[in-house]
Design a protein around this motif. Structure first.
Motif: not given
Length: 272
Positions: A6, A82, A127, A130, A132, A134, A177
């Motif tokens: 994190f 994240d 988020m 992105s 990515r 999270g 997410l």
């Protein structure tokens, strides 16, 4: 994810108890952390552990504009998080027969339920965009599994939170997410200090924080702290409703605002 993975984290209710323990774990793990709460000295003490990686904020979590301003500042300084942990919450006894307690119910819903949505909202689109992984974490309670005598406001706020998190989890399935529902039993914090009833499985905040972050890192969507309290609650839930209620009615009630042992609820004045 594990705790060490994190990088950018947001923690509301970071002044004490579970929130403070979570913030310490994340700071120790090298994360950049937004510390949100109402008690500036406690937040500054946490930030002093890693001043270059911490940002301190004092918003009312139910104030959407204040939370949006906090989010914008944090992302401008450290980037998209994240991990967002909506931990801020209040507790207190409730009596429907008392007109003064209606404001307690309203304020508890504003903080415990609306406050989670206002915490997530400004971070959600950045988020998601992105691409990515999270995690969005809502701290509910085992008390949200079933209503308890004298605790209707708190139980209702946490039950509503659980259903809200279910909806959000379903919405975000196609994305990177994840949404995590945390149901603590009894933690040794200011919120339980005034309780006059039995608290089986009482857990220290530091241990609870480690278990929570480990569970989120492992992708666990429903985290119960400690597990045995969840098993006990489910076992009691198998009883006929009348018998279940009879057992609970034999326990002392949670103190209401103004009573000995009651915890402060921001925005609620103590009766004179």
């Amino acid at each position: 994810m594990t705790v060490s993975k994190f990088h950018n984290a947001v923690v509301t209710g970071a002044c004490g108890g579970l929130g403070q323990a979570l913030a310490r774990e994340l700071i120790d793990g090298g994360a950049r952390v937004a510390l949100a709460g109402l008690q500036r000295p406690a937040l500054d003490a946490l930030a002093s552990l890693a001043p270059e990686r911490c940002a301190v904020y004092q918003p009312d979590v139910s104030d959407a504009q204040a939370m949006q301003a906090m989010a914008a500042d944090f992302m401008d300084r450290f980037g998209v998080p994240d991990l967002v942990i909506a931990n801020a919450g209040v507790a207190g006894g409730f009596d429907t027969a008392q007109a003064s307690d209606l404001s307690v119910l309203r304020r508890m819903l504003e903080i415990n339920l609306l406050g989670v949505a206002t915490t997530f909202q400004p971070f959600l689109e950045p988020m998601r965009a992105s691409g990515r992984p999270g995690a969005l974490v809502g701290v509910a309670s085992v008390a949200g599994w079933r209503g308890m005598p004298g605790n209707g406001a708190y139980c209702a706020s946490k039950a509503g939170l659980m259903v809200y998190l279910q909806s959000l989890r379903a919405e975000l399935r196609p994305t990177a997410l994840s949404v995590h529902t945390v149901s603590p039993g009894y933690l040794r914090t200011a919120l339980t200090a005034g309780n006059r009833f039995a608290m089986p499985g009482l857990l220290e905040p530091d241990e609870a924080a480690r278990r929570l972050l480990t569970g989120v890192g492992a992708g666990t969507e429903h985290i119960v702290l400690p597990r045995r309290v969840g098993w006990l609650a489910r076992l009691l839930g198998l009883l006929p409703a009348r018998l279940h209620d009879h057992i609970l009615l034999g326990q002392p009630r949670k103190p209401r605002v103004g009573e000995a042992g009651a915890t402060e609820i921001p925005g609620i004045k103590k009766p004179r």
